[in-house]
Design an enzyme around this catalytic site. Structure first.
Site, mmCIF file in Angstrom:
data_model
loop_
_atom_site.group_PDB
_atom_site.id
_atom_site.type_symbol
_atom_site.label_atom_id
_atom_site.label_comp_id
_atom_site.label_asym_id
_atom_site.label_seq_id
_atom_site.Cartn_x
_atom_site.Cartn_y
_atom_site.Cartn_z
ATOM 1 N N TYR A 8 -30.856 32.211 -48.049
ATOM 2 C CA TYR A 8 -31.665 32.955 -47.077
ATOM 3 C C TYR A 8 -30.899 34.138 -46.487
ATOM 4 O O TYR A 8 -31.503 35.127 -46.089
ATOM 5 C CB TYR A 8 -32.083 32.040 -45.926
ATOM 6 C CG TYR A 8 -33.347 31.251 -46.143
ATOM 7 C CD1 TYR A 8 -33.536 30.488 -47.287
ATOM 8 C CD2 TYR A 8 -34.359 31.264 -45.182
ATOM 9 C CE1 TYR A 8 -34.685 29.745 -47.460
ATOM 10 C CE2 TYR A 8 -35.520 30.528 -45.346
ATOM 11 C CZ TYR A 8 -35.673 29.770 -46.493
ATOM 12 O OH TYR A 8 -36.821 29.039 -46.666
ATOM 13 N N LYS A 54 -27.420 21.007 -56.385
ATOM 14 C CA LYS A 54 -27.672 21.259 -57.802
ATOM 15 C C LYS A 54 -26.309 21.490 -58.452
ATOM 16 O O LYS A 54 -26.043 22.544 -59.053
ATOM 17 C CB LYS A 54 -28.627 22.464 -57.941
ATOM 18 C CG LYS A 54 -29.146 22.709 -59.345
ATOM 19 C CD LYS A 54 -30.154 21.682 -59.830
ATOM 20 C CE LYS A 54 -30.500 21.936 -61.288
ATOM 21 N NZ LYS A 54 -31.366 20.898 -61.880
ATOM 22 N N ASP A 110 -41.205 20.136 -46.707
ATOM 23 C CA ASP A 110 -42.656 20.228 -46.909
ATOM 24 C C ASP A 110 -43.153 19.035 -47.729
ATOM 25 O O ASP A 110 -44.201 18.451 -47.432
ATOM 26 C CB ASP A 110 -43.040 21.530 -47.645
ATOM 27 C CG ASP A 110 -43.399 22.663 -46.688
ATOM 28 O OD1 ASP A 110 -42.727 22.771 -45.640
ATOM 29 O OD2 ASP A 110 -44.345 23.418 -46.983
HETATM 30 C C1 IPM Z 1 -39.884 26.846 -42.215
HETATM 31 C C2 IPM Z 1 -40.562 28.084 -42.710
HETATM 32 C C3 IPM Z 1 -39.612 29.254 -42.609
HETATM 33 C C4 IPM Z 1 -38.420 28.947 -43.500
HETATM 34 C C5 IPM Z 1 -40.211 30.619 -42.930
HETATM 35 C C6 IPM Z 1 -41.401 30.925 -42.068
HETATM 36 C C7 IPM Z 1 -39.191 31.721 -42.842
HETATM 37 O O1 IPM Z 1 -41.053 27.906 -43.998
HETATM 38 O O2 IPM Z 1 -39.446 26.824 -41.053
HETATM 39 O O3 IPM Z 1 -39.783 25.881 -42.977
HETATM 40 O O4 IPM Z 1 -38.478 29.166 -44.714
HETATM 41 O O5 IPM Z 1 -37.411 28.457 -42.967
HETATM 42 MN MN MN Z 2 -40.844 25.882 -44.734
#
Ligand code: IPM
Ligand code: MN
Length: 355
Positions: A143, A189, A249
Site C-alpha cells: 500500500y 507468500k 473481507d
Molecule cells: C479497508 C478498506 C481500505 C483498505 C480502502 C478503503 C483503502 O478496504 O479498510 O479494508 O484497503 O485498507
Molecule cells: Mn478492505
C-alpha cells in the site's frame, strides 16, 4: 468526576454519516448510565472533504484526530470520485490518516453471533463457534511501498517490509493470542516473495518470546481456502497489509454480513475505530444500512480507553437485540422477527445498553 473523552468523528461518505450517528446515539446512552462523558468534534475526510477543500484529508482533520482521545470513523468513497487522480481519491485520505496516527496494527475480530449462523453462506456446523481475529499490518507493505508508478504501458508497486515493521506487528498478534487461545497463524507468500521470507524469519524470532503461543505459517492462497473450509481452526491471523485486507473481507462472510465486522487501528497515541465495510453508496440515505459494525467499533474504542464495563454494555446489548429477532435489511432473511431501519437498530441497541 466522570471520565471525559474527546472523540473525533469522521463520518465520511455514503452510509458513513448514518452509521456513525447511530454509534454516537449508543455512546450517549452509555454516558447516561456510566460515569463517562464524550465531547465530539466532527472532521471531514474522503469525498466530502474533496468537495469542500479539494483535498481528501485536510490538515485540520489530521490535527483534530491527533488532538483527540480516539477517532470514530464511518466510511469513505463513491463513484463520483473514482476517476480522480490518486492523490485526490478518498481512499488516499484514509491511508494518510492511518499513517499520520501511526496506526500500524489493524485488529479485525470476526466472531459469529449464535443467532445469525443462518446468515452465513457456509454450513452451520462449519461456522458455529467461529472466533478469530485478523491482525493486519496497516501502514506498510504494498500500500505504501516506493517506488510506485503508473505509466502508459507499464505500472508497478513495491511490497516492502522492514524488520522493525514486522517485529512490531508480530508482537501485537502474539499479545492478542496471549489473551485468547494462544495460537498465531502467520500468513504470507514465502514460497514466492522475498518480503515474505523476511516476514517468516522475524515472526519466528518474536515467537521465541511467547513460548506459550503456538505458531504456524500458512501461504495466503491456502489461508483463503482454509478460512472457507474450516474457519474454526483460526485464533489469531497475523498478516501484511494487502493479504489482511483480502482475508478480512472473506472472514466477514464467514460470520454472515460485512455489516458485522468492526476494527481498531492502533499503535500510535490515538486509535482509529471503523467498520471494515465501505461506504455502500448504492444504499446510502435509505435507512437500510447495518450500523452494528460501527457500534461494535465504538465498543472496541471504549475497551481500549479502559472503559470495559461500558464496552460490555454495548456488546451485550447487540447480542440481546439480535436475540430478540431484530434485523437490519442485510439480515432480513435470517430469523427476523422484525426488520428495522438503521435508526431503529441504533435506538434498540442504545435502549438495551442502558438496561
Ligand atoms: C479497508 C478498506 C481500505 C483498505 C480502502 C478503503 C483503502 O478496504 O479498510 O479494508 O484497503 O485498507
Ligand atoms: Mn478492505
Amino acid at each position: 468526576m466522570s471520565n471525559k473523552y474527546k472523540i473525533a468523528l469522521i463520518k465520511g461518505d455514503g452510509i458513513g454519516p448514518e452509521i456513525v450517528n447511530e454509534a454516537v446515539k449508543v455512546l450517549d446512552a452509555i454516558a447516561s448510565v456510566e460515569n463517562i462523558s464524550f465531547e465530539y468534534n466532527e472532521y471531514l475526510m474522503g469525498g466530502c472533504a474533496v468537495d469542500v477543500f479539494d483535498n481528501p484529508l485536510p490538515a485540520d482533520t489530521i490535527t483534530g484526530a491527533l488532538n483527540s482521545d480516539a477517532v470514530l470513523f464511518g466510511a469513505i468513497g463513491g463513484p463520483k470520485y473514482d476517476s480522480l487522480p490518486s492523490e485526490k481519491r478518498p481512499e488516499t485520505g484514509l491511508l494518510k490518516l492511518r499513517k499520520s496516527l501511526n496506526a500500524f496494527a489493524n485488529i479485525r475480530p470476526a466472531v459469529i453471533f449464535d443467532e445469525l449462523t443462518a446468515a452465513s453462506t457456509l454450513k452451520e456446523e462449519v461456522i458455529k463457534g467461529v472466533n478469530l481475529v485478523v491482525v493486519r499490518e496497516l501502514t506498510g507493505g504494498i500500500y505504501f511501498g516506493e517506488p510506485r508508478e503508473k505509466k502508459e504501458d507499464v505500472a508497478y508497486n513495491t511490497m516492502i517490509y522492514t524488520k522493525d515493521e514486522i517485529k512490531r506487528i508480530a508482537k501485537v498478534a502474539f499479545d492478542q493470542a496471549m489473551k485468547r487461545d494462544k495460537k498465531v497463524t502467520s500468513v504470507d507468500k514465502a514460497n514466492v516473495l522475498e518480503v515474505s521470507k523476511l516476514w517468516r524469519e522475524v515472526v519466528e524470532e518474536i515467537a521465541k518470546d511467547y513460548p506459550e503461543v503456538s505458531l504456524e505459517h500458512m501461504y495466503v492462497d491456502n489461508a483463503a481456502m482454509q478460512l472457507i473450509r474450516n474457519p474454526k481452526q483460526f485464533d489469531v491471523i497475523l498478516t501484511g497489509n494487502i493479504f489482511g485486507d483480502i482475508l478480512s473481507d472473506a472472514a466477514s462472510m464467514v460470520v454472515g454480513s460485512i455489516g458485522l465486522l468492526p476494527s481498531s487501528s492502533i499503535g500510535g497515541k490515538v486509535g482509529l475505530y471503523e467498520p471494515i465495510h465501505g461506504s455502500a453508496p448504492d444504499i446510502a440515505g435509505q435507512g437500510i444500512a447495518n450500523p452494528i459494525a460501527t457500534i461494535m467499533s465504538a465498543s472496541m474504542m471504549l475497551r481500549d480507553l479502559g472503559e470495559v464495563k461500558a464496552a460490555n454494555r454495548i456488546d451485550d446489548a447487540i447480542k440481546a437485540v439480535l436475540k430478540e429477532g431484530y434485523r437490519t435489511h442485510d439480515l432480513a432473511n435470517f430469523d427476523a422477527k422484525e426488520v428495522v431501519s438503521t435508526e431503529e437498530m441504533g435506538s434498540l441497541i442504545a435502549e438495551y445498553a442502558t438496561k
